[in-house]
Design a protein around this motif. Structure first.
Motif, PDB file in Angstrom:
ATOM      1  N   VAL A 853      45.026  33.569  52.639  1.00 50.22           N
ATOM      2  CA  VAL A 853      44.031  33.985  51.649  1.00 50.22           C
ATOM      3  C   VAL A 853      42.952  34.719  52.424  1.00 50.22           C
ATOM      4  CG1 VAL A 853      42.445  33.256  49.850  1.00 50.22           C
ATOM      5  CG2 VAL A 853      44.547  31.946  50.270  1.00 50.22           C
ATOM      6  N   SER A 854      42.686  35.951  52.010  1.00 47.49           N
ATOM      7  CA  SER A 854      41.793  36.806  52.782  1.00 47.49           C
ATOM      8  C   SER A 854      40.513  37.113  52.019  1.00 47.49           C
ATOM      9  CB  SER A 854      42.488  38.125  53.144  1.00 47.49           C
ATOM     10  OG  SER A 854      43.681  37.877  53.848  1.00 47.49           O
ATOM     11  N   ALA A 855      39.460  37.333  52.764  1.00 44.50           N
ATOM     12  CA  ALA A 855      38.180  37.709  52.156  1.00 44.50           C
ATOM     13  C   ALA A 855      38.276  39.113  51.575  1.00 44.50           C
ATOM     14  CB  ALA A 855      37.077  37.645  53.199  1.00 44.50           C
ATOM     15  N   GLY A 856      37.513  39.341  50.506  1.00 43.52           N
ATOM     16  CA  GLY A 856      37.479  40.673  49.918  1.00 43.52           C
ATOM     17  C   GLY A 856      37.288  40.632  48.425  1.00 43.52           C
ATOM     18  N   SER A 857      37.357  41.802  47.833  1.00 46.60           N
ATOM     19  CA  SER A 857      37.167  41.964  46.387  1.00 46.60           C
ATOM     20  C   SER A 857      38.522  42.104  45.696  1.00 46.60           C
ATOM     21  CB  SER A 857      36.307  43.200  46.112  1.00 46.60           C
ATOM     22  OG  SER A 857      36.139  43.385  44.729  1.00 46.60           O
ATOM     23  N   TYR A 858      38.706  41.380  44.596  1.00 41.69           N
ATOM     24  CA  TYR A 858      39.962  41.354  43.852  1.00 41.69           C
ATOM     25  C   TYR A 858      39.690  41.741  42.396  1.00 41.69           C
ATOM     26  CZ  TYR A 858      41.810  38.520  47.735  1.00 41.69           C
ATOM     27  OH  TYR A 858      42.204  38.066  48.974  1.00 41.69           O
ATOM     28  N   VAL A 859      40.753  42.255  41.738  1.00 46.52           N
ATOM     29  CA  VAL A 859      40.681  42.533  40.310  1.00 46.52           C
ATOM     30  C   VAL A 859      41.852  41.831  39.638  1.00 46.52           C
ATOM     31  CG1 VAL A 859      40.576  44.284  38.504  1.00 46.52           C
ATOM     32  CG2 VAL A 859      39.676  44.796  40.787  1.00 46.52           C
ATOM     33  N   VAL A 860      41.586  41.139  38.554  1.00 45.17           N
ATOM     34  CA  VAL A 860      42.624  40.472  37.784  1.00 45.17           C
ATOM     35  C   VAL A 860      42.721  41.151  36.420  1.00 45.17           C
ATOM     36  CG1 VAL A 860      41.067  38.691  36.876  1.00 45.17           C
ATOM     37  CG2 VAL A 860      43.522  38.251  36.983  1.00 45.17           C
ATOM     38  N   PHE A 861      43.956  41.389  35.965  1.00 43.19           N
ATOM     39  CA  PHE A 861      44.222  42.030  34.676  1.00 43.19           C
ATOM     40  C   PHE A 861      45.069  41.090  33.826  1.00 43.19           C
ATOM     41  CE2 PHE A 861      43.876  45.303  37.887  1.00 43.19           C
ATOM     42  CZ  PHE A 861      43.134  46.318  37.295  1.00 43.19           C
ATOM     43  N   VAL A 862      44.814  41.028  32.536  1.00 42.31           N
ATOM     44  CA  VAL A 862      45.636  40.243  31.613  1.00 42.31           C
ATOM     45  C   VAL A 862      45.963  41.126  30.411  1.00 42.31           C
ATOM     46  CG1 VAL A 862      45.801  38.200  30.151  1.00 42.31           C
ATOM     47  CG2 VAL A 862      44.578  38.075  32.331  1.00 42.31           C
ATOM     48  N   GLY A 863      47.240  41.268  30.129  1.00 40.19           N
ATOM     49  CA  GLY A 863      47.681  42.086  29.004  1.00 40.19           C
ATOM     50  C   GLY A 863      49.160  41.902  28.753  1.00 40.19           C
ATOM     51  N   GLY A 864      49.724  42.745  27.897  1.00 44.33           N
ATOM     52  CA  GLY A 864      51.134  42.629  27.530  1.00 44.33           C
ATOM     53  C   GLY A 864      52.049  43.491  28.349  1.00 44.33           C
ATOM     54  N   SER A 865      51.537  44.050  29.453  1.00 43.07           N
ATOM     55  CA  SER A 865      52.341  44.913  30.307  1.00 43.07           C
ATOM     56  C   SER A 865      51.626  45.046  31.638  1.00 43.07           C
ATOM     57  CB  SER A 865      52.522  46.290  29.661  1.00 43.07           C
ATOM     58  OG  SER A 865      51.264  46.963  29.593  1.00 43.07           O
ATOM     59  N   GLN A 866      52.159  45.911  32.515  1.00 41.25           N
ATOM     60  CA  GLN A 866      51.408  46.241  33.717  1.00 41.25           C
ATOM     61  C   GLN A 866      50.065  46.848  33.313  1.00 41.25           C
ATOM     62  OE1 GLN A 866      53.355  48.370  36.981  1.00 41.25           O
ATOM     63  NE2 GLN A 866      55.347  47.818  36.106  1.00 41.25           N
ATOM     64  N   PRO A 867      49.076  46.749  34.173  1.00 40.06           N
ATOM     65  CA  PRO A 867      47.741  47.238  33.809  1.00 40.06           C
ATOM     66  C   PRO A 867      47.713  48.716  33.446  1.00 40.06           C
ATOM     67  CG  PRO A 867      47.636  45.862  35.765  1.00 40.06           C
ATOM     68  CD  PRO A 867      49.082  46.079  35.484  1.00 40.06           C
ATOM     69  N   THR A 868      46.948  49.007  32.416  1.00 39.82           N
ATOM     70  CA  THR A 868      46.620  50.375  32.014  1.00 39.82           C
ATOM     71  C   THR A 868      45.100  50.469  31.941  1.00 39.82           C
ATOM     72  OG1 THR A 868      46.522  49.932  29.636  1.00 39.82           O
ATOM     73  CG2 THR A 868      48.705  50.373  30.588  1.00 39.82           C
ATOM     74  N   PRO A 869      44.558  51.667  31.722  1.00 43.42           N
ATOM     75  CA  PRO A 869      43.095  51.756  31.594  1.00 43.42           C
ATOM     76  C   PRO A 869      42.533  50.901  30.466  1.00 43.42           C
ATOM     77  CG  PRO A 869      44.026  53.915  32.017  1.00 43.42           C
ATOM     78  CD  PRO A 869      45.187  52.993  31.811  1.00 43.42           C
ATOM     79  N   GLN A 870      43.364  50.550  29.494  1.00 40.32           N
ATOM     80  CA  GLN A 870      42.887  49.756  28.363  1.00 40.32           C
ATOM     81  C   GLN A 870      43.006  48.249  28.597  1.00 40.32           C
ATOM     82  OE1 GLN A 870      45.129  52.516  27.839  1.00 40.32           O
ATOM     83  NE2 GLN A 870      43.203  53.676  27.673  1.00 40.32           N
ATOM     84  N   THR A 871      43.676  47.835  29.663  1.00 41.21           N
ATOM     85  CA  THR A 871      43.888  46.410  29.914  1.00 41.21           C
ATOM     86  C   THR A 871      42.576  45.741  30.300  1.00 41.21           C
ATOM     87  OG1 THR A 871      46.127  46.888  30.693  1.00 41.21           O
ATOM     88  CG2 THR A 871      45.216  44.726  31.241  1.00 41.21           C
ATOM     89  N   ILE A 872      42.306  44.572  29.703  1.00 41.44           N
ATOM     90  CA  ILE A 872      41.087  43.855  30.063  1.00 41.44           C
ATOM     91  C   ILE A 872      41.198  43.352  31.498  1.00 41.44           C
ATOM     92  CG2 ILE A 872      40.541  43.216  27.687  1.00 41.44           C
ATOM     93  CD1 ILE A 872      41.616  40.424  28.261  1.00 41.44           C
ATOM     94  N   SER A 873      40.096  43.367  32.217  1.00 42.90           N
ATOM     95  CA  SER A 873      40.121  43.012  33.624  1.00 42.90           C
ATOM     96  C   SER A 873      38.799  42.366  34.029  1.00 42.90           C
ATOM     97  CB  SER A 873      40.375  44.250  34.495  1.00 42.90           C
ATOM     98  OG  SER A 873      39.318  45.190  34.360  1.00 42.90           O
TER      99      SER A 873
END
Length: 886
Positions: A853-873
């Motif tokens: 587990v490494s230090a840094g900034s992460y983004v998590v996405f939840v949606g019905g597919s791979q992330p798109t610009p409309q996916t909540i994150s």
């Protein structure tokens, strides 16, 4: 009525003799002792020859010790295979498309229940044969890294996390929940770094980077062992870093046993030990003795096939110590004891499972539900699907519309009363007229079953098919016990009865009627018998055309004796109906049975019939794709697009593509139903078809599931477990095991359809994404929550997919799946979902293979597919670093 387990059948006589001599029960027979004590005592009493005899898959009985025969080889990939009728689920890749881990557990539970039922029944009849044991060589959790691999259909797809979660659930379902005994023992395979090509699997050496090894190729196996507690592993054919996988101490000792604390036994893939010394394979040892010694010393405990019988001489030559033999034999008998094979049935609850559970109504319903959930809707222009009510005429075309293999896949159970796709359409759309045409071969030069449309019981009948007469012995004397119309000759009776009235080991079937060709000319035919290599000496079949014999197989005294499967050519002068008779006589206990009458027709004639059907229809349903007779394990096929079980192209084969274009030219709405085990580049269909449904090889209930999806009773909610690439140009060489530009995690191009993709007949909206914290320390877990609402007018299933975008390094994945849940929502219904990301889920693997587990900034996405610009994150950060165990 209860009956004794396997060991007790043999032990009964032995035990009686012990008590007759007024001696105490021997320690290995004493259930009051620990299992380890009993095993140690038993092995100490065995001679070297006896111990070695137990280290091959077909282990013989040792009567003096009361040990019954046992065969370690049984198959349960998507149903108990090769041992008579059983519930047949969709092929593994279709099971993966459900994205439903709890359901994989249910499937595993069902398969193990039927395995126990079949085992109990086999022992009742003193059968100790291959495919009737309790050590199940499944699941296949290799990573499907390249769509050309023919065995990719057996896997859960391309993603380590999805594969691991589904594999763990399946393994747990198989092995059961009893604290004292395994229900069956699962055998995840093929360990490790194995995914084609089939043509070089016996000789290939794979040198993965440490990053790829620990990031892609090992995580699912680690999960199966450390979380699923699988008690067996199968090692692979290929070498890893110049050491055959089944003699690889790094894999089998340092990783599997030292790092992961695996306590079970390792079995070789079939013939893998021979590959160590064969000149056409790895050729690293001079003979069977030294090869076998290397396998045992590395940790492979049993060999599939008899190679390990050379271990007796290996010990005598000093190539391996008898203590090493003892260690392997003890592991094998620990498994048999833990299966309850040496204990009273009163103690082993699984001994009470009756044969009546096999393909029970509950199991049939589960197979149907899995098939429904495996459907993936890829395209649906202008809501073409569900088909509108009131359609009067439906054209069903394509080679997969009426082919048994297309619902079976490989390593399959034997379906009872299988329903083919065209018949599923007929049953579901009762108010419509269904016109069927075979349409095209799979590919140029590839045979397929003779279609029902050219077969009739007599010269005046409008009924499709031939009259089948079934006899209860392997002769045609006397009266048939059953007469019926069979729509085509395409049957799989592997250790099964064609009908309840006749035995599985000896029967005869005669089909009579007429055949009418679409055009005059020469036609090539063949008869296929499953696994007939070679046929049993009493296996016979013959074909008569206009009462003249044209082909057959029989013992040497018979007139017709072609080698292998018979092929014959008929020159037919017209399109009139001609008499045809096909005779099949089977006599082989526990051997395969089944027969398919095939032809290699002119593509133009088939296409003409498909166009004619389309012109008369309101909608065209085109069943196209692949076949397990084209893609699979090391197959003797070499035609355009296919080689040895693998594919050389990922486009839809040209013959099928031409048929699609021809029926589309009629202007009728076109729905493409794909049936296949791996990704297809269906670019033309994506541009021109009105809808595309991916149905895989969908199992015994697949025809119904497809039909229900097309008419809207089933709202498709499946997701792709693999990337559908647009062309081979997007992929590295097949034999390149580097993960760069492979799978959604590292692919930098634009796929045709992405991993995790799938449409629905309704719509869903995501909101209220919340994290348990925005900053956490390395080693802590993170909780992710969100709300999902069905915003459409139909009830449907949604798969909530959680993706993590980690801090990027030179080897980081672009993104990776780290959570998923399948939910059923009524119109307007909202549900709250929660995901817990533990340290391993939040970790990355560096260039050296170290996971941390490494230090840094992460983004998590939840949606019905791979992330798109409309996916909540949402963003979060990790402070500190924590290295994790291998």
């Amino acid at each position: 009525m209860r009956f004794a387990s396997a060991s007790l059948v043999v032990l009964a006589t032995f035990t009686a003799s012990v008590f007759a001599q007024n001696t105490k029960p021997l320690p290995y027979m004493n259930p009051a002792l620990s299992t380890q004590q009993r095993v140690d005592d038993l092995v100490s009493r065995m001679t070297l020859d006896e111990k070695v005899s137990q280290m091959v898959n077909a282990s013989p009985a040792i009567p003096r010790l009361g040990i019954p025969a046992y065969d370690w080889w049984s198959e349960g990939l998507h149903g108990i295979a090769r041992s008579g009728y059983a519930t047949m689920f969709p092929q593994a890749i279709g099971m993966a498309a459900t994205w439903n881990a709890p359901m994989l557990g249910q499937i595993g539970t069902t398969i193990s229940t039927e395995a126990r039922a079949k085992y109990n029944e086999a022992i009742r009849h003193d059968i100790h044969s291959i495919y009737y044991g309790l050590t199940i060589w499944s699941p296949n959790i290799n990573i499907f890294r390249d769509p050309r691999w023919g065995r990719g259909q057996e896997t859960y797809g391309e993603d380590p996390y999805l594969t691991g979660q589904l594999g763990v659930s399946f393994v747990k379902g198989l092995q059961g929940t009893d604290p004292n005994y395994f229900k069956v023992i699962a055998t995840p395979k093929h360990f490790a770094v194995h995914s084609g090509p089939e043509s070089t699997r016996h000789s290939a050496n794979v040198e993965p980077t440490q990053h790829d090894l620990w990031d892609t190729y090992l995580p699912a196996f680690r999960a199966a062992v450390t979380e699923g507690h699988a008690d067996s592993i199968m090692c692979a054919y290929n070498a890893v870093d110049h050491s055959p996988a089944c003699a690889n101490e790094e894999l089998l000792q340092h990783i599997l046993r030292d790092d992961w604390k695996f306590k079970g036994f390792v079995t070789s893939d079939c013939g893998a030990i021979d590959d160590f010394y064969m000149s056409t394979a790895h050729h690293l040892f001079p003979d069977a003795e030294s090869a076998s010694a290397a396998g045992v010393k590395a940790g492979t405990d049993t060999s599939c096939v008899s190679t390990y019988l050379a271990l007796t001489d290996a010990v005598k030559k000093g190539l391996v110590a008898e203590a090493d033999i003892d260690l392997s034999v003890k592991r094998l008998f620990m498994a048999r004891y833990q299966l309850g094979l040496f204990d009273s049935p009163a103690k082993v609850v699984y001994d009470a499972i009756p044969f009546s559970v096999v393909n029970s109504p509950a199991h049939q319903e589960l197979a149907l539900e899995v098939a429904r959930q495996s459907m993936v809707l890829l395209k649906n222009d202008e809501s073409m699907l569900p088909l509108r009510a009131g359609i009067k005429t439906i054209a069903v075309v394509g080679p997969n519309a009426a082919t048994l293999a297309a619902i079976e896949g490989n390593y399959n159970a034997i379906p009872l009363n299988p329903v083919l796709p065209v018949d599923g359409i007929v049953a579901e759309f009762k108010g419509a007229k269904v016109l069927y045409a075979q349409g095209s071969p799979y590919a140029d030069g590839v045979a397929l079953p003779v279609p029902r449309t050219i077969l009739h019981p007599d010269k005046n009948s409008t009924v499709e098919g031939l009259k089948g007469e079934y006899f209860a012995t392997n002769s045609f004397e006397g009266k048939p016990v059953l007469t019926r119309i069979d729509k085509q000759i395409d049957f799989d009776w592997n250790s099964a009865k064609p009908t309840p009235e006749i035995p599985a080991d000896a029967f005869a079937v005669r089909w009579t009627g007429t055949i009418a060709m679409p055009d005059a000319g020469k036609y090539d035919f063949s008869l296929q018998i499953p696994e007939c290599r070679p046929c049993h000496e009493e296996e016979r079949f013959a074909v008569y055309f206009d009462e003249k014999p044209v082909a057959g197989f029989a013992p040497a005294s018979a007139e017709y004796q072609p080698s292998g499967t018979p092929h014959f050519t008929l020159t037919i002068p017209d399109t009139k109906r001609h008499n045809i008779r096909v005779e099949y006589l089977h006599k082989a206990p526990l051997f395969n049975a089944g027969i398919t009458l095939e032809w290699s027709p002119k593509e133009s004639a088939l296409q003409k019939d498909a166009v004619a059907a389309a012109q008369k229809a309101d909608v065209v349903l085109a069943f196209v794709g692949l076949s397990p007779l084209l893609e699979g394990e090391e197959m003797p096929i070499h035609v355009e697009g296919f080689a040895g079980g693998d594919r050389t192209d990922i486009q839809l084969p040209a013959a099928q593509q031409q048929m699609l274009e021809a029926v589309a030219a009629t202007g009728k709405p076109l729905v493409v139903v794909l049936m296949n085990g791996s990704a297809l580049a269906v670019n033309w269909a994506n541009e021109h078809a009105n809808a595309i449904l991916e149905a895989w090889y969908p199992g015994q209930a697949g025809a119904r599931a497809i039909a229900e999806t097309l008419d809207g009773k089933n709202n498709p909610g499946g997701r792709l477990p693999v990337t559908f690439y647009a062309s081979l140009d997007q992929l590295p060489a097949f034999d390149n095991y580097a993960m760069a530009n492979r799978t959604y995690r590292y692919f930098k191009g634009a796929p045709l359809y992405g991993f995790g993709y799938g449409l629905s007949y309704t719509t869903f909206a995501y909101s209220n994404l919340k994290l348990s914290t925005n900053t956490l320390h390395a080693g802590d877990s993170l909780t992710v929550e969100a709300d999902i609402k069905n915003t459409g007018t139909r009830a449907g299933d949604e798969v909530a997919e959680l993706y993590l975008l980690p801090p990027q390094t030179t080897v980081s994945p672009i993104q990776e799946l780290n959570g998923f849940q399948r939910l059923h929502l009524a119109p307007g219904e909202s549900r709250h979902v929660s995901f817990t990301l533990d340290p391993r889920t939040l970790s990355q693997v560096d260039e050296k293979g170290t996971r941390a587990v490494s230090a840094g900034s992460y983004v998590v996405f939840v949606g019905g597919s791979q992330p798109t610009p409309q996916t909540i994150s949402a963003q979060f950060s990790i402070t500190g670093t924590e290295e994790l165990p291998r």
